[in-house]
Write a protein that holds these residues in place. Structure first.
Motif, PDB file in Angstrom:
ATOM      1  N   LEU A   1       0.850  -1.184   0.000  1.00 56.14           N
ATOM      2  CA  LEU A   1       0.000   0.000   0.000  1.00 56.14           C
ATOM      3  C   LEU A   1       0.890   1.239   0.000  1.00 56.14           C
ATOM      4  O   LEU A   1       1.720   1.418   0.892  1.00 56.14           O
ATOM      5  CB  LEU A   1      -0.901  -0.003   1.236  1.00 56.14           C
ATOM      6  N   VAL A   2       0.707   2.090  -0.996  1.00 58.36           N
ATOM      7  CA  VAL A   2       1.561   3.276  -1.130  1.00 58.36           C
ATOM      8  C   VAL A   2       0.797   4.582  -0.915  1.00 58.36           C
ATOM      9  O   VAL A   2       1.405   5.620  -0.657  1.00 58.36           O
ATOM     10  CB  VAL A   2       2.258   3.291  -2.507  1.00 58.36           C
ATOM     11  N   GLU A   3      -0.534   4.536  -1.033  1.00 63.05           N
ATOM     12  CA  GLU A   3      -1.359   5.730  -0.812  1.00 63.05           C
ATOM     13  C   GLU A   3      -2.643   5.313  -0.107  1.00 63.05           C
ATOM     14  O   GLU A   3      -3.144   4.201  -0.303  1.00 63.05           O
ATOM     15  CB  GLU A   3      -1.707   6.431  -2.129  1.00 63.05           C
TER      16      GLU A   3
ATOM     17  N   ASP B   1       5.491   3.478   4.987  1.00 64.34           N
ATOM     18  CA  ASP B   1       5.492   4.230   6.238  1.00 64.34           C
ATOM     19  C   ASP B   1       4.350   5.243   6.266  1.00 64.34           C
ATOM     20  O   ASP B   1       4.083   5.935   5.271  1.00 64.34           O
ATOM     21  CB  ASP B   1       6.824   4.967   6.404  1.00 64.34           C
ATOM     22  N   GLY B   2       3.669   5.324   7.403  1.00 64.95           N
ATOM     23  CA  GLY B   2       2.583   6.282   7.560  1.00 64.95           C
ATOM     24  C   GLY B   2       1.221   5.749   7.191  1.00 64.95           C
ATOM     25  O   GLY B   2       0.206   6.407   7.449  1.00 64.95           O
ATOM     26  N   ILE B   3       1.160   4.584   6.560  1.00 65.05           N
ATOM     27  CA  ILE B   3      -0.127   3.987   6.181  1.00 65.05           C
ATOM     28  C   ILE B   3      -0.468   2.884   7.169  1.00 65.05           C
ATOM     29  O   ILE B   3       0.325   1.970   7.400  1.00 65.05           O
ATOM     30  CB  ILE B   3      -0.085   3.436   4.746  1.00 65.05           C
ATOM     31  N   VAL B   4      -1.647   2.969   7.761  1.00 63.41           N
ATOM     32  CA  VAL B   4      -2.070   2.016   8.779  1.00 63.41           C
ATOM     33  C   VAL B   4      -3.050   1.011   8.171  1.00 63.41           C
ATOM     34  O   VAL B   4      -4.058   1.390   7.577  1.00 63.41           O
ATOM     35  CB  VAL B   4      -2.736   2.733   9.970  1.00 63.41           C
ATOM     36  N   ILE B   5      -2.730  -0.270   8.317  1.00 64.14           N
ATOM     37  CA  ILE B   5      -3.627  -1.330   7.857  1.00 64.14           C
ATOM     38  C   ILE B   5      -4.641  -1.605   8.960  1.00 64.14           C
ATOM     39  O   ILE B   5      -4.262  -1.841  10.106  1.00 64.14           O
ATOM     40  CB  ILE B   5      -2.836  -2.609   7.537  1.00 64.14           C
ATOM     41  N   PRO B   6      -5.954  -1.559   8.674  1.00 62.02           N
ATOM     42  CA  PRO B   6      -6.948  -1.777   9.724  1.00 62.02           C
ATOM     43  C   PRO B   6      -6.816  -3.160  10.358  1.00 62.02           C
ATOM     44  O   PRO B   6      -6.669  -4.160   9.662  1.00 62.02           O
ATOM     45  CB  PRO B   6      -8.284  -1.612   8.994  1.00 62.02           C
ATOM     46  N   ALA B   7      -6.859  -3.190  11.687  1.00 56.14           N
ATOM     47  CA  ALA B   7      -6.686  -4.449  12.408  1.00 56.14           C
ATOM     48  C   ALA B   7      -7.776  -5.456  12.066  1.00 56.14           C
ATOM     49  O   ALA B   7      -7.550  -6.661  12.124  1.00 56.14           O
ATOM     50  CB  ALA B   7      -6.670  -4.172  13.919  1.00 56.14           C
TER      51      ALA B   7
END
Length: 323
Positions: free
Chosen positions: A187-189, A276-282
């Protein structure tokens, strides 16, 4: 204090990522990348997460890991400094860097290429020798070569360039827990969805949410509310750069018509990491590191490097690359 660096005033962080993060120094870069990506996904923002992100950038790259390990194992080498570790994490081969780290990275591919070239030369000699021993039947040797044309599932001839994007996307699917995918999505954006679309996405199940691409290259996040009494799908449309074009409901299901060359969206568990900075939903987590559930995963019809992703329990439209 060779084992520690000061990452900010008043805070000390160890330079031995293996000891502090519980990693195996003998593990290959791709295995370390998976372990660290999983750790980062479970760690809230802060110094611990920053350390794991920096370790992932270095240990997950074969060239950078080689440089890091060589200096870490050398008792006569000076300790890593914060600036050097930052440069190593951010460096790209061939780019200049004050500490010369980029030059070291650039030299590694050249050494590898030299070894490969030597091996290919030996292999060529062996092939010529075998052909000669077979009575000079060059036709048999030539017939063992293949071009870039392959057969798709329908028995049609397709070039490798045509079939590669979808094949790589299928290769990122997690078909079984015991079979790690050969590719992964990074995931980049992340583009925030309008509140009503985000709420609908969190309530999605089955095919109630999907992705569509249109002839103008824009991407639509489609939420089909199947609750009795509702027949107005909601659609949020984004440009390929992530700008929100529109967000509205459509009466009687008359949503914008998708591009006729659109790829088919896929659903299920995929191997996914994040920049970096992108959060994957738990809520999308599976049972293995990097295993995440995609409610809709769509290969871009115009850009072979791009993939659009909706994750379970997410509130964003993600843009990803296949690796």
């Amino acid at each position: 204090m060779k084992g520690f660096i000061m990452s900010s005033p008043g805070s000390a962080q160890p330079t031995d990522y293996y000891a502090v993060l519980g990693l195996n120094p003998a593990a290959p870069p791709h295995a370390l990348l998976a372990q660290l990506a999983h750790r980062i996904a479970q760690t809230p923002p802060g110094s611990d997460r920053h350390l794991a992100e920096q370790a992932r950038a270095i240990l997950g790259d074969p060239a950078k890991k080689s440089i890091y390990d060589a200096r870490l194992r050398d008792p006569q080498a000076p300790p890593w400094t914060p600036q050097e570790l930052h440069e190593l994490a951010m460096a790209q081969p061939g780019r200049p860097a004050a500490s010369g780290i980029a030059a070291q990275l650039a030299a590694i591919p050249r050494r590898v290429l030299a070894v490969v070239a030597g091996g290919l030369a030996v292999l060529l000699v062996l092939v010529i020798t075998v052909a000669s021993c077979a009575g000079g039947n060059g036709g048999d040797v030539a017939s063992s070569a293949h071009d870039s044309t392959v057969m798709d599932s329908g028995g049609n001839s397709r070039s490798d360039d045509q079939i590669r994007p979808n094949a790589r996307l299928r290769g990122a699917e997690w078909k079984s827990v015991s079979d790690t995918p050969s590719f992964y999505l990074r995931l980049v954006e992340a583009y925030a969805l309008p509140s009503d679309i985000a709420t609908g996405l969190k309530e999605c199940s089955g095919d109630r949410c999907s992705l569509a691409q249109y002839q103008d290259k824009n991407i639509g996040v489609v939420i089909n509310n199947n609750t009795p009494g509702y027949d107005s799908p909601a659609v949020a449309i984004f440009t390929p750069d992530g700008a929100l074009v529109s967000s509205r409901s459509y009466e009687n299901g008359a949503t914008p018509e998708a591009f006729d060359l659109q790829k088919k969206a896929r659903q299920g568990y995929f191997r996914i990491t994040a920049s970096d900075g992108i959060v994957i939903p738990a809520g999308s987590n599976g049972s293995e590191p990097e295993m995440h559930y995609g409610l809709a995963v769509l290969a871009d019809a115009f850009d072979k490097t791009a993939v659009w992703v909706l994750l379970r329990d997410g509130t964003h439209l993600f843009k990803a690359n296949i690796h």
